[in-house]
Design a protein around this motif. Structure first.
Motif, PDB file in Angstrom:
ATOM      1  N   GLN A  56     -20.664 145.162  46.924  1.00  0.00           N
ATOM      2  CA  GLN A  56     -22.085 145.354  46.605  1.00  0.00           C
ATOM      3  C   GLN A  56     -22.672 144.090  45.978  1.00  0.00           C
ATOM      4  OE1 GLN A  56     -22.378 148.803  44.087  1.00  0.00           O
ATOM      5  NE2 GLN A  56     -21.744 150.204  45.699  1.00  0.00           N
ATOM      6  N   GLU A  57     -21.904 143.453  45.094  1.00  0.00           N
ATOM      7  CA  GLU A  57     -22.376 142.230  44.445  1.00  0.00           C
ATOM      8  C   GLU A  57     -22.601 141.113  45.468  1.00  0.00           C
ATOM      9  OE1 GLU A  57     -19.822 143.063  40.344  1.00  0.00           O
ATOM     10  OE2 GLU A  57     -19.222 141.426  41.665  1.00  0.00           O
ATOM     11  N   ILE A  58     -21.717 141.020  46.443  1.00  0.00           N
ATOM     12  CA  ILE A  58     -21.833 139.990  47.478  1.00  0.00           C
ATOM     13  C   ILE A  58     -23.071 140.219  48.332  1.00  0.00           C
ATOM     14  CG2 ILE A  58     -20.752 139.083  49.598  1.00  0.00           C
ATOM     15  CD1 ILE A  58     -18.010 139.652  48.220  1.00  0.00           C
ATOM     16  N   LYS A  59     -23.386 141.486  48.610  1.00  0.00           N
ATOM     17  CA  LYS A  59     -24.525 141.827  49.463  1.00  0.00           C
ATOM     18  C   LYS A  59     -25.875 141.635  48.778  1.00  0.00           C
ATOM     19  CE  LYS A  59     -21.934 145.021  52.307  1.00  0.00           C
ATOM     20  NZ  LYS A  59     -21.691 146.424  52.655  1.00  0.00           N
ATOM     21  N   LYS A  60     -25.896 141.665  47.443  1.00  0.00           N
ATOM     22  CA  LYS A  60     -27.163 141.481  46.717  1.00  0.00           C
ATOM     23  C   LYS A  60     -27.706 140.089  46.971  1.00  0.00           C
ATOM     24  CE  LYS A  60     -26.611 144.633  42.836  1.00  0.00           C
ATOM     25  NZ  LYS A  60     -26.466 144.717  41.382  1.00  0.00           N
ATOM     26  N   PRO A  61     -29.012 139.992  47.223  1.00  0.00           N
ATOM     27  CA  PRO A  61     -29.606 138.656  47.468  1.00  0.00           C
ATOM     28  C   PRO A  61     -29.678 137.810  46.225  1.00  0.00           C
ATOM     29  CG  PRO A  61     -31.271 140.384  47.687  1.00  0.00           C
ATOM     30  CD  PRO A  61     -29.968 141.054  47.384  1.00  0.00           C
TER      31      PRO A  61
END
Length: 148
Positions: A143-148
């Motif tokens: 989820q952290e990686i996907k956050k812009p």
């Protein structure tokens, strides 16, 4: 060689003095490269904020402990990027809450996820590249990686 390794270990271990959990959290947020003592950390305060990596040994002179600390220093960028909070305990006589709960035998490190659960436990030194792969597979990290 031994003196160089010890200098690295003691150079990166800036153990905080006795502090409350909220002070520890604030200190970690101010300097995420700081290394904490198990006696100063309340894992409950770290849930959803950090991934504690607790490194246990029976002595700061333990060769595996020294190797692990050198690997942590080499992979500092990986630690910072993944919200890893490094916590050490090299004195089994102190009987800290973390030592009582995690029951280490000699050298061992334990990775706690942001959800507060044990994710990985190893009785030998591990490089940060391998550790980063494990962390990067965790749902919260995804989820952290996907956050812009």
């Amino acid at each position: 060689m031994l003196n160089r390794i010890l200098a690295i270990i003691f150079g990166i271990i800036t153990l905080s003095s006795s502090a409350t959990a909220s002070e520890t959290l604030a200190a970690w947020k101010a300097d995420p490269s700081r290394i904490f003592s198990t006696s100063d950390v309340d894992l409950g305060e770290m849930v959803w904020v950090a991934r504690p990596l607790i490194v246990f040994a029976d002595s700061p002179l333990d060769p595996t402990f020294r190797q692990q600390m050198a690997l942590l220093k080499e992979g500092l960028d990986i630690i910072l990027e993944r919200d890893v909070m490094v916590v050490v305990d090299t004195n089994p006589e102190l009987k800290t809450a973390l030592r009582k709960n995690l029951r280490p035998k000699g050298f061992v490190w334990v990775l706690i996820g942001k959800d507060g659960n044990v994710k990985l436990r190893k009785p030998f030194a591990w490089g940060m590249r391998e550790l980063s792969r494990v962390i990067d597979k965790m749902p919260m990290r995804q989820q952290e990686i996907k956050k812009p």
